[in-house]
Design an enzyme around this catalytic site. Structure first.
Site, mmCIF file in Angstrom:
data_model
loop_
_atom_site.group_PDB
_atom_site.id
_atom_site.type_symbol
_atom_site.label_atom_id
_atom_site.label_comp_id
_atom_site.label_asym_id
_atom_site.label_seq_id
_atom_site.Cartn_x
_atom_site.Cartn_y
_atom_site.Cartn_z
ATOM 1 C CG ASN A 58 -1.718 1.234 1.416
ATOM 2 O OD1 ASN A 58 -1.750 2.085 0.519
ATOM 3 N ND2 ASN A 58 -2.382 1.366 2.554
ATOM 4 C CD1 TRP A 59 3.334 1.046 -3.041
ATOM 5 C CD2 TRP A 59 3.274 2.301 -4.911
ATOM 6 N NE1 TRP A 59 3.971 0.342 -4.035
ATOM 7 C CE2 TRP A 59 3.945 1.091 -5.197
ATOM 8 C CE3 TRP A 59 3.109 3.237 -5.938
ATOM 9 C CZ2 TRP A 59 4.457 0.797 -6.468
ATOM 10 C CZ3 TRP A 59 3.623 2.950 -7.198
ATOM 11 C CH2 TRP A 59 4.290 1.742 -7.458
ATOM 12 C CE LYS A 60 -0.153 3.098 4.924
ATOM 13 N NZ LYS A 60 -0.083 3.178 6.386
ATOM 14 C CG HIS A 103 -5.760 1.849 5.382
ATOM 15 N ND1 HIS A 103 -5.323 2.756 6.320
ATOM 16 C CD2 HIS A 103 -4.738 0.982 5.186
ATOM 17 C CE1 HIS A 103 -4.072 2.443 6.653
ATOM 18 N NE2 HIS A 103 -3.702 1.378 5.989
ATOM 19 C CD GLU A 155 -2.967 5.395 6.924
ATOM 20 O OE1 GLU A 155 -2.932 5.458 5.682
ATOM 21 O OE2 GLU A 155 -2.060 4.861 7.604
ATOM 22 C CD GLU A 193 -3.252 -2.416 7.342
ATOM 23 O OE1 GLU A 193 -2.207 -2.722 6.760
ATOM 24 O OE2 GLU A 193 -3.792 -1.297 7.201
ATOM 25 N N GLY A 217 2.800 2.267 10.853
ATOM 26 C CA GLY A 217 3.753 3.362 10.688
ATOM 27 C C GLY A 217 4.471 3.731 11.974
ATOM 28 C CB SER A 221 5.513 -1.901 11.947
ATOM 29 O OG SER A 221 5.123 -0.562 12.191
ATOM 30 N N GLY A 231 3.012 -1.187 4.284
ATOM 31 C CA GLY A 231 3.033 0.253 4.034
ATOM 32 C C GLY A 231 4.435 0.727 3.711
ATOM 33 N N GLY A 232 5.111 1.284 4.687
ATOM 34 C CA GLY A 232 6.417 1.904 4.479
ATOM 35 C C GLY A 232 7.416 1.033 3.734
HETATM 36 P P1 13P Z 1 3.214 0.348 7.723
HETATM 37 O O1 13P Z 1 3.720 -0.932 7.120
HETATM 38 O O2 13P Z 1 3.925 1.567 7.248
HETATM 39 O O3 13P Z 1 3.111 0.246 9.213
HETATM 40 O O4 13P Z 1 1.699 0.527 7.186
HETATM 41 C C1 13P Z 1 0.816 -0.521 7.292
HETATM 42 C C2 13P Z 1 -0.408 -0.184 6.529
HETATM 43 O O5 13P Z 1 -1.182 0.673 6.936
HETATM 44 C C3 13P Z 1 -0.643 -0.873 5.246
HETATM 45 O O6 13P Z 1 -1.920 -0.619 4.767
#
Ligand code: 13P
Length: 248
Positions: free
Chosen positions: A8-10, A96, A98, A167, A173, A211, A232-233
């Site tokens: 997920n590149w956000k 998600h 977010e 999640e 993050g 993470s 994510g990251g």
């Molecule tokens: P991180 O891997 O950056 O913690 O993000 C997880 C995430 O929200 C994937 O959708």
């Protein structure tokens, strides 16, 4: 069950950044070097078409990070599931944390989005997860159970066609990963809830997100009810994402 690893590149990327990241992913030849994992990436909407083109002929699929609950109409700024599908995407992340926290998406809206994605031929990746306060007050199962129930109630027999991602909000993050045992416990709970709704939903892939890094992925993926990850990251660095896919 084959593992599924989704990046997920956000809100990250540019044409140049995406091209370099994709070059790194293609060079890794994941079909050969990570044969036990299906892999996909979810760029921002505006790059979907380009990323699908850049990855065509590879084993890497593409998904969106969200989708409208509406198929069309006067909904300024929304992107409909049939549009995402038409561009060649296979998945759509919905719900998600977010989106739930910054955009007020309710359990019902998330369920409606999952249904819209399915209607368009996309595989919804439905995210659930508790906040730190909810975990500390002992309501993790109540929260994720409520979030999943809205989807179960709306989808009926189509439940078998979704992916669920657990999640924990406190692990996203933050560098704080749920331990493999913590994650497995919630995954087992989610699996039981799915199966009690539809026996065939035993085959719904359950992804862990929060993470996930190259050094913790293998342990997480070794748990009985963890069928992959939503990254994510670490999905923004080709070497890290490749290492995670290979850990599967
Ligand atoms: P991180 O891997 O950056 O913690 O993000 C997880 C995430 O929200 C994937 O959708």
């Amino acid at each position: 069950m084959k593992k599924l690893v989704v990046g997920n590149w956000k809100l990250h990327g540019s044409r140049a950044f995406n091209a370099e990241l994709i070059q790194g992913l293609l060079a890794a030849d994941l079909a050969a070097t990570a044969p036990r994992a299906d892999v996909a990436v979810c760029p921002p909407f505006v790059y979907l078409g380009e990323v699908v083109s850049a990855l065509s002929g590879s084993a890497i699929g593409v998904g969106s990070q969200d989708v409208s609950a509406q198929a069309q109409g006067a909904f300024t700024g929304e992107v409909a599931a049939p549009m995402v599908r038409e561009l060649g995407a296979r998945y759509a992340i919905v719900g998600h944390s977010e989106r739930r926290s910054y955009h007020g998406e309710t359990d019902q809206v998330v369920a409606d989005k999952a249904k819209a994605a399915l209607a368009a031929g996309l595989i919804p990746i439905v995210c659930v997860g508790e906040t730190l306060a909810e975990r500390e007050s002992g309501s993790t199962e109540a929260v994720v159970g409520r979030q999943l129930k809205a989807v179960i109630d709306l989808l009926g027999a189509q439940l078998v066609d979704i992916v669920v991602a657990y999640e924990p909000v406190w692990a996203i993050g933050t560098g704080k990963t749920a331990s493999p045992e913590q994650a497995q416990a919630v995954h087992a709970f989610l699996r039981a809830q799915l199966v009690s709704a539809q026996a065939a939903a035993a085959g719904v892939p359950l992804l862990y997100g929060g993470s996930v890094k190259p050094d913790n992925a293998a342990q997480l993926f070794a748990q009985a009810d963890i069928n992959g990850g939503l990254i994510g990251g670490a999905a923004l660095k080709a070497a890290d994402f490749v290492a995670i896919a290979r850990a599967a």
